[in-house]
Design an enzyme around this catalytic site. Structure first.
Site, mmCIF file in Angstrom:
data_model
loop_
_atom_site.group_PDB
_atom_site.id
_atom_site.type_symbol
_atom_site.label_atom_id
_atom_site.label_comp_id
_atom_site.label_asym_id
_atom_site.label_seq_id
_atom_site.Cartn_x
_atom_site.Cartn_y
_atom_site.Cartn_z
ATOM 1 N N PHE A 149 0.862 -1.186 0.000
ATOM 2 C CA PHE A 149 0.000 0.000 0.000
ATOM 3 C C PHE A 149 0.892 1.228 0.000
ATOM 4 C CE2 PHE A 149 -2.365 3.514 1.752
ATOM 5 C CZ PHE A 149 -3.542 3.452 1.026
ATOM 6 N N ASP A 234 9.169 2.533 1.775
ATOM 7 C CA ASP A 234 8.001 3.290 2.211
ATOM 8 C C ASP A 234 7.823 3.006 3.699
ATOM 9 O OD1 ASP A 234 5.513 4.194 2.937
ATOM 10 O OD2 ASP A 234 4.484 3.452 1.146
ATOM 11 N N LYS A 263 2.952 9.252 8.575
ATOM 12 C CA LYS A 263 1.955 9.112 9.639
ATOM 13 C C LYS A 263 2.395 9.680 10.994
ATOM 14 C CE LYS A 263 -1.033 5.517 7.830
ATOM 15 N NZ LYS A 263 -0.604 5.072 6.493
HETATM 16 C C1 LIG Z 1 -0.904 5.304 5.094
HETATM 17 C C2 LIG Z 1 0.127 4.895 4.134
HETATM 18 C C3 LIG Z 1 0.357 5.620 2.945
HETATM 19 C C4 LIG Z 1 -0.500 6.777 2.522
HETATM 20 O O1 LIG Z 1 -0.431 7.859 3.395
HETATM 21 P P1 LIG Z 1 -1.495 9.051 3.275
HETATM 22 O O2 LIG Z 1 -1.016 10.051 4.271
HETATM 23 O O3 LIG Z 1 -2.840 8.487 3.596
HETATM 24 O O4 LIG Z 1 -1.427 9.555 1.877
HETATM 25 C C5 LIG Z 1 1.401 5.214 2.147
HETATM 26 N N1 LIG Z 1 2.177 4.157 2.473
HETATM 27 C C6 LIG Z 1 1.973 3.455 3.593
HETATM 28 C C7 LIG Z 1 2.889 2.316 3.909
HETATM 29 C C8 LIG Z 1 0.953 3.786 4.458
HETATM 30 O O5 LIG Z 1 0.730 3.054 5.558
#
Ligand SMILES: *Cc1c(COP(=O)(O)O)cnc(C)c1O
Length: 410
Positions: A149, A234, A263
């Protein structure tokens, strides 16, 4: 409870809020029918005044706890001093924050935005430009992994190798290929002259807290080194101390070329960061990329206070110790309920509990009834992402509640 809070709670009509939400807010979320009005540390209060133990922290966001006094004070002082000026000028906090983040992450430079998806967009743009510069115009492919994701923008939803997030929004941008986590041979064969980067979450969060084997992260690093390809981690969910290390990649001993964060970085004030080292850190030049809000003073003040709190209050150590305890207790539950619990996994305070049968939503609902907040992923996985300040007593409460619910399910 302060007088203002008491007044707020009296004046909020949750039924009206939910009715207006239905009428005026686009229906993208399947929300729980609760209106939260106040938070403190690991606790939240709803409009009725009921207290909840929060084992989700706004999805791994409020790491130093809700309304952390230090972060709140930094925001208040900054709001009275300077709120926003654009990136056409220097502000006094962005460069110090970049310095602090590079020290903690082992990267060299930072670019600031407002979300995880944007941080990943920046990583994608860097990788493509870097590929074109170092190899040629054909070098623009990014390899990502099934179950990943990476966000909801068109490019990041394409990087996200899950059809359910993509299908309504085709046509999708070109230049992404998908590989299976753990399959070194497949990755080796997929990497070509066209590949500019390999992008991975060290622990896949949204698809159910699935740790990527350390050997596979090392294999990616080795293949990227061999073929002159960038490795992007990521760490939007795994970063900022969540796993007991500042970055989950540090835990595995792998140093990527690009790391994205979001986050937990500013404890709830929107911020995304793309960090890079080596050639990737110097790929973007004036005019290449930008952001109106990114790295503005208020968000930077919140982030600086968040990072100092994590370091000075030893919250990474707390995440390790309490996380180990929590997973240990859940594993105890797994032994006593072998027919119901299939797996306990994660690192630090990023914890997944997988059931053998589709009862995750029932357990989630049972926890909510007992005023404990967690998150169900699909029918079989429960995810816990508590603030890094939680205690073993808080974990005991959650484990006992899960046990009671499992026993009541029969
Ligand atoms: C939450 C998340 C995103 C997206 O972040 P947003 O602030 O909602 O755009 C991308 N990568 C990972 C691994 C995430 O957990």
């Amino acid at each position: 409870m302060s007088a203002t809070n008491a007044k707020n709670e009296q004046n909020i009509d949750p039924l009206k809020i939910m009715e207006w939400d239905k009428q005026y807010v686009m229906g993208t979320y399947g929300r729980q029918p609760i209106v939260f009005v106040r938070g403190e540390g690991q606790y939240l209060w709803d409009a009725e005044g009921d207290r909840y133990l929060d084992f989700l922290a706004g999805i791994a966001v409020c790491g130093v706890g809700h309304c952390n006094p230090r972060v709140t004070q930094a925001i208040q002082e900054q709001a009275e001093t300077l709120f926003h000026i654009s990136n056409l000028f220097h502000n006094a906090l962005q460069a110090p924050l970049a310095k602090r983040l590079t020290e903690l992450s082992g990267m060299e430079k930072a670019f600031f935005q407002n979300s995880g998806a944007e941080a990943n967009e920046c990583a994608i743009k860097i990788a493509r430009k870097w590929g074109k510069q170092t190899k040629g115009p054909y070098c623009n492919e990014i390899i990502t992994f099934y179950g990943s994701f990476h966000g909801r923008t068109l490019a990041t939803v394409t990087a996200t190798a899950q059809p359910k997030y993509q299908e309504p929004f085709a046509p999708l941008p070109a230049g992404f290929r998908y590989c299976h986590v753990g399959d070194v041979k497949e990755l080796d064969e997929m990497i070509s002259d066209r590949t500019c980067a390999v992008m991975i979450e060290p622990i896949q969060g949204e698809s159910g807290v699935k740790p990527v084997p350390t050997e596979f992260l090392h294999a990616i690093r080795a293949l990227c080194n061999e073929s002159g390809v960038l490795m992007i981690c990521d760490e939007v969910q795994t970063g900022i101390g969540r796993t007991g290390h500042f970055l989950a990649s540090q835990m595995s001993g792998v140093t990527p070329d690009i790391v994205t964060l979001a986050k937990g970085v500013a404890n709830g004030v929107p911020m995304g960061v793309c960090m890079a080292r080596g050639g990737a850190a110097n790929t973007l030049v004036p005019g290449d990329h930008g952001s109106t809000f990114g790295g503005q003073p208020l968000a930077c003040a919140a982030a600086l206070a968040t990072l100092e709190t994590i370091v000075e209050d030893n919250l990474m150590q707390n995440a390790t110790e309490v996380g180990d305890y929590f997973r240990g207790e859940l594993n105890g539950l797994r032994k006593s309920h072998p027919d119901k619990i299939a797996d306990v996994r994660g690192a630090g305070l990023m914890v997944g509990l997988e059931f053998s049968t589709p009862i995750a939503r029932d357990v989630h609902a049972g926890l909510l009834k007992r005023r404990i907040i967690a998150n169900a992923i699909g029918d079989t996985i429960l995810r816990f992402l508590p603030p890094l300040v939680v205690t073993v007593e808080n974990c005991d409460q959650v484990v006992q509640a899960v046990k009671d619910i499992l026993d009541s399910i029969g």
